[in-house]
Design a protein around this motif. Sequence first.
Motif, PDB file in Angstrom:
ATOM      1  N   GLN A 189     -11.702   2.089  10.068  1.00 21.11           N
ATOM      2  CA  GLN A 189     -11.828   3.548  10.092  1.00 21.11           C
ATOM      3  C   GLN A 189     -11.034   4.205   8.961  1.00 21.11           C
ATOM      4  O   GLN A 189     -11.216   5.378   8.669  1.00 21.11           O
ATOM      5  N   HIS A 190     -10.130   3.436   8.337  1.00 21.25           N
ATOM      6  CA  HIS A 190      -9.402   3.997   7.188  1.00 21.25           C
ATOM      7  C   HIS A 190     -10.384   4.255   6.047  1.00 21.25           C
ATOM      8  O   HIS A 190     -11.287   3.456   5.801  1.00 21.25           O
ATOM      9  N   PHE A 191     -10.169   5.349   5.348  1.00 23.72           N
ATOM     10  CA  PHE A 191     -11.097   5.696   4.270  1.00 23.72           C
ATOM     11  C   PHE A 191     -10.949   4.732   3.082  1.00 23.72           C
ATOM     12  O   PHE A 191     -11.925   4.255   2.527  1.00 23.72           O
ATOM     13  N   ILE A 192      -9.723   4.431   2.739  1.00 20.84           N
ATOM     14  CA  ILE A 192      -9.481   3.558   1.576  1.00 20.84           C
ATOM     15  C   ILE A 192      -9.565   2.098   2.025  1.00 20.84           C
ATOM     16  O   ILE A 192      -8.896   1.689   2.979  1.00 20.84           O
ATOM     17  N   ARG A 193     -10.385   1.343   1.328  1.00 24.60           N
ATOM     18  CA  ARG A 193     -10.660  -0.045   1.728  1.00 24.60           C
ATOM     19  C   ARG A 193      -9.384  -0.886   1.856  1.00 24.60           C
ATOM     20  O   ARG A 193      -9.204  -1.611   2.811  1.00 24.60           O
ATOM     21  N   LYS A 194      -8.479  -0.712   0.913  1.00 21.66           N
ATOM     22  CA  LYS A 194      -7.244  -1.519   0.901  1.00 21.66           C
ATOM     23  C   LYS A 194      -6.351  -1.245   2.122  1.00 21.66           C
ATOM     24  O   LYS A 194      -5.411  -1.983   2.397  1.00 21.66           O
ATOM     25  N   HIS A 195      -6.606  -0.129   2.814  1.00 20.57           N
ATOM     26  CA  HIS A 195      -5.759   0.209   3.976  1.00 20.57           C
ATOM     27  C   HIS A 195      -6.297  -0.417   5.260  1.00 20.57           C
ATOM     28  O   HIS A 195      -5.712  -0.222   6.322  1.00 20.57           O
ATOM     29  N   ARG A 196      -7.403  -1.135   5.172  1.00 19.52           N
ATOM     30  CA  ARG A 196      -8.100  -1.498   6.414  1.00 19.52           C
ATOM     31  C   ARG A 196      -7.515  -2.713   7.143  1.00 19.52           C
ATOM     32  O   ARG A 196      -8.038  -3.092   8.180  1.00 19.52           O
ATOM     33  N   ILE A 241       0.842  -1.204   0.000  1.00 23.30           N
ATOM     34  CA  ILE A 241       0.000   0.000   0.000  1.00 23.30           C
ATOM     35  C   ILE A 241       0.880   1.259   0.000  1.00 23.30           C
ATOM     36  O   ILE A 241       0.428   2.343   0.337  1.00 23.30           O
ATOM     37  N   ALA A 242       2.153   1.062  -0.333  1.00 22.56           N
ATOM     38  CA  ALA A 242       3.122   2.180  -0.440  1.00 22.56           C
ATOM     39  C   ALA A 242       3.310   2.921   0.876  1.00 22.56           C
ATOM     40  O   ALA A 242       3.569   4.122   0.883  1.00 22.56           O
ATOM     41  N   LEU A 243       3.188   2.210   2.011  1.00 20.62           N
ATOM     42  CA  LEU A 243       3.514   2.831   3.301  1.00 20.62           C
ATOM     43  C   LEU A 243       5.018   2.632   3.489  1.00 20.62           C
ATOM     44  O   LEU A 243       5.467   1.759   4.229  1.00 20.62           O
ATOM     45  N   GLU A 244       5.788   3.426   2.760  1.00 25.93           N
ATOM     46  CA  GLU A 244       7.240   3.216   2.701  1.00 25.93           C
ATOM     47  C   GLU A 244       7.945   4.544   2.437  1.00 25.93           C
ATOM     48  O   GLU A 244       7.308   5.528   2.043  1.00 25.93           O
ATOM     49  N   SER A 245       9.251   4.539   2.644  1.00 33.24           N
ATOM     50  CA  SER A 245      10.033   5.774   2.532  1.00 33.24           C
ATOM     51  C   SER A 245       9.816   6.478   1.202  1.00 33.24           C
ATOM     52  O   SER A 245       9.779   5.841   0.147  1.00 33.24           O
ATOM     53  N   GLY A 246       9.687   7.800   1.280  1.00 31.01           N
ATOM     54  CA  GLY A 246       9.580   8.620   0.075  1.00 31.01           C
ATOM     55  C   GLY A 246       8.155   8.904  -0.340  1.00 31.01           C
ATOM     56  O   GLY A 246       7.913   9.755  -1.193  1.00 31.01           O
ATOM     57  N   VAL A 247       7.183   8.174   0.244  1.00 34.51           N
ATOM     58  CA  VAL A 247       5.794   8.343  -0.191  1.00 34.51           C
ATOM     59  C   VAL A 247       5.078   9.303   0.771  1.00 34.51           C
ATOM     60  O   VAL A 247       5.304   9.268   1.978  1.00 34.51           O
ATOM     61  N   CYS A 248       4.231  10.172   0.193  1.00 32.81           N
ATOM     62  CA  CYS A 248       3.534  11.176   0.997  1.00 32.81           C
ATOM     63  C   CYS A 248       2.172  10.626   1.452  1.00 32.81           C
ATOM     64  O   CYS A 248       1.402  10.111   0.645  1.00 32.81           O
ATOM     65  N   TRP A 249       1.910  10.729   2.756  1.00 35.89           N
ATOM     66  CA  TRP A 249       0.675  10.173   3.331  1.00 35.89           C
ATOM     67  C   TRP A 249      -0.266  11.242   3.862  1.00 35.89           C
ATOM     68  O   TRP A 249      -0.994  11.028   4.826  1.00 35.89           O
ATOM     69  N   GLN A 250      -0.260  12.405   3.204  1.00 33.33           N
ATOM     70  CA  GLN A 250      -1.225  13.435   3.610  1.00 33.33           C
ATOM     71  C   GLN A 250      -2.644  12.907   3.427  1.00 33.33           C
ATOM     72  O   GLN A 250      -2.910  12.124   2.505  1.00 33.33           O
ATOM     73  N   GLU A 251      -3.544  13.383   4.249  1.00 28.82           N
ATOM     74  CA  GLU A 251      -4.927  12.894   4.212  1.00 28.82           C
ATOM     75  C   GLU A 251      -5.574  13.149   2.849  1.00 28.82           C
ATOM     76  O   GLU A 251      -6.319  12.312   2.333  1.00 28.82           O
ATOM     77  N   SER A 252      -5.260  14.278   2.218  1.00 29.01           N
ATOM     78  CA  SER A 252      -5.900  14.594   0.940  1.00 29.01           C
ATOM     79  C   SER A 252      -5.454  13.636  -0.162  1.00 29.01           C
ATOM     80  O   SER A 252      -6.095  13.521  -1.199  1.00 29.01           O
ATOM     81  N   LEU A 253      -4.333  12.929   0.066  1.00 32.16           N
ATOM     82  CA  LEU A 253      -3.840  11.986  -0.948  1.00 32.16           C
ATOM     83  C   LEU A 253      -4.244  10.553  -0.629  1.00 32.16           C
ATOM     84  O   LEU A 253      -4.416   9.732  -1.523  1.00 32.16           O
ATOM     85  N   LYS A 254      -4.348  10.227   0.670  1.00 35.46           N
ATOM     86  CA  LYS A 254      -4.545   8.830   1.075  1.00 35.46           C
ATOM     87  C   LYS A 254      -5.856   8.612   1.834  1.00 35.46           C
ATOM     88  O   LYS A 254      -6.098   7.511   2.321  1.00 35.46           O
ATOM     89  N   GLY A 255      -6.644   9.651   2.021  1.00 30.49           N
ATOM     90  CA  GLY A 255      -7.858   9.507   2.812  1.00 30.49           C
ATOM     91  C   GLY A 255      -7.510   9.376   4.287  1.00 30.49           C
ATOM     92  O   GLY A 255      -6.326   9.422   4.671  1.00 30.49           O
ATOM     93  N   THR A 256      -8.533   9.176   5.129  1.00 31.16           N
ATOM     94  CA  THR A 256      -8.312   9.069   6.575  1.00 31.16           C
ATOM     95  C   THR A 256      -7.238   8.033   6.884  1.00 31.16           C
ATOM     96  O   THR A 256      -7.363   6.868   6.510  1.00 31.16           O
ATOM     97  N   ASN A 257      -6.176   8.470   7.527  1.00 26.87           N
ATOM     98  CA  ASN A 257      -5.106   7.566   8.003  1.00 26.87           C
ATOM     99  C   ASN A 257      -4.412   8.300   9.123  1.00 26.87           C
ATOM    100  O   ASN A 257      -4.474   9.534   9.185  1.00 26.87           O
ATOM    101  N   ALA A 258      -3.788   7.554  10.047  1.00 27.65           N
ATOM    102  CA  ALA A 258      -3.291   8.200  11.266  1.00 27.65           C
ATOM    103  C   ALA A 258      -2.285   9.306  10.954  1.00 27.65           C
ATOM    104  O   ALA A 258      -2.365  10.396  11.529  1.00 27.65           O
ATOM    105  N   ILE A 259      -1.370   9.050  10.023  1.00 20.63           N
ATOM    106  CA  ILE A 259      -0.345  10.066   9.723  1.00 20.63           C
ATOM    107  C   ILE A 259      -1.017  11.325   9.161  1.00 20.63           C
ATOM    108  O   ILE A 259      -0.847  12.434   9.671  1.00 20.63           O
TER     109      ILE A 259
END
Length: 598
Positions: free
Chosen positions: A133-140, A99-117
């Motif tokens: 509670q994550h907005f994107i289904r694949k992140h759940r 899910i690209a939760l890795e170095s160099g990737v931006c996890w702002q809410e406007s890009l990834k939906g509701t997520n803790a970061i």
Amino acid sequence: MHSFVDSPQHDWLEQSWRRSQQAGLDEQHVPEHVRLEQDQLVLRQYQAKHLTAAVEQLAVPLFNQMFAGTNSRLILTDGEGVIIGAWGQSRFEQRLTSIALESGVCWQESLKGTNAIGTALADQRFVMVVGDQHFIRKHRFISCSAGPVFSPSGELLGVLDITSEQKVHSEQTRMLIQNMVQLIENCLLCQVPNGKIRVDVAFDKQLLNSGWQGIVIADEAGHVVAHNAVAARLLDHRRMLGCHIDALMDNSLKTVSRSLVPSGELVFNCQPIQKAETVPRSSPVYSPSCPLHFGDSRMEQAWQQACKLINKDVSLLILGETGVGKGEFVKQLHSQSQRHTGPLVAVNCGALPQDLIESELFGYAPGAFTGASKQGYQGKVRQADKGILFLDEIADMPLAAQCRLLHVLQEKEVVPIGCNQPSKVDIQIVAATHKNLDELVAQGLFRQDLYYRLNGLILTLPALRERQDCEALIAAIHRKHQTAEQHICEHLMTLLTAYHWPGNIRELDNVLRVASLLSDEAELLMLSHLPQHIAEPLLKQEAGGRAETATGKDLRTTISDTLLETYRANKGNISKTARMLGVSRNTLYRKLRKLGIS
Ligand SMILES: Nc1ncnc2c1ncn2[C@@H]1O[C@H](COP(=O)(O)OP(=O)(O)OP(=O)(O)O)[C@@H](O)[C@H]1O
């Protein structure tokens, strides 16, 4: 939308989901990743090096203790939500890569939906986002707790996050993140310029050292230059900056103890700020148990796991960029294993001509094919009997050889070319590659069944730029090459530790070997001793970090700066300066004259 958003407890969540929808995201679809180029990432990591050092010193050990062996990662982003560091289980790291939760990737809410970061950044507060509670289904499949980290002047520096598989996560995780952030902010507080005196304040003596105490930092004259939020609350003093600490303490003893806790009194602990309170550039997390590292938690974890399995009948697959030391790792592992009296046979599958690989590995019968030796050939597999067969660059093995190798792994026997009689072998296989085997399997270039056989345990060795023990490793490699007592000067060490080292330890090793030879046994190894082709990128990177390109500072100016610095440090002593710089006295006179010093 989920029903929990109707609950008033989840106002923040409802708002976050709304923002996610307004940003045009669709919960069914994984949004496109915004990923930084490697150069930009390295630059951001360099700019955040003090924050990262504080995380490594204060949060990583805590994290390792609490989450050892679980599917969890500690993640650090910069103030814009770009992941600049991550620690923890490497197997889980691979799942997060999906899910690209890795170095160099931006996890702002406007890009990834509701997520803790992203939501912690948006709301600037601690947030726990659990599974659904994550907005994107694949992140759940994950649950995360995150909190913003602020500088002493209130600037948002980044977000610290613990991401776990849903079942591992608990309310305690949120508390832990809060605790870590507090420790980090306190540590950064002690690094403010001019900070000379530290005053800890609490209502109870026992809380003075708890990490939850108020902290006030004052300059040499006793004027407050920084404080944390707890201090502001305890001392009930909204504008403390600039006040004298004596007045502050006096005042609080008179008023605060009555207004806040009627029966209690504040206790203070006043002490000079020790150098040790500022975070060292590299801070060992573990005492290493192998000679391959000096306190890097990922190397240590890889080593511990490998040691547990090397004597079992489980194949190891070592991943990592070129030059990170995969071969070196296997050498050490062999010497520690029960097979150390047996051979370690290394085969670089990428270096062998494709049509020779099979005969080289599996051997052949006398005269098996045109050009074959009359005596036949035993082959590497049989040479490794009772020992370890190290198959480096396994991704380059042709499909036909892969098929034979699978047979060896399954049947513990080898059938040499031109033979119909199998020979039994007792080998442990360790394979390595810097390529992505998943992709090669998907493209049909690597057999899936062999992949499953080889990856009993996958170990990923960190790139040099990701290592926590970079400085100690550089010093050790330098010691190996130095021909006389010599130290690396601080400026060069800063440049070397900040560089992104695409060739990893192999490149570093070469650079230090050549630089040591060029330095003519000077007391200090300096930038001027490095070959131009490496000095320039080092400087470019530094210039990028300090935005010095604008002033057009080039290699020559920096060398002049170094020369002047050394000259001044030696109080104008020509012989000593020349010796330290590794130049003759005449050359030094000439250079100083050019700089207007006669
Ligand atoms: N921990 C270490 N300390 C000092 N030198 C090291 C260390 N690890 C590796 N090296 C040196 O770095 C160089 C590269 O190491 P090695 O060949 O093991 O890397 P590799 O990851 O196997 O590279 P490749 O993928 O290109 O085969 C070697 O010269 C090795 O001696």
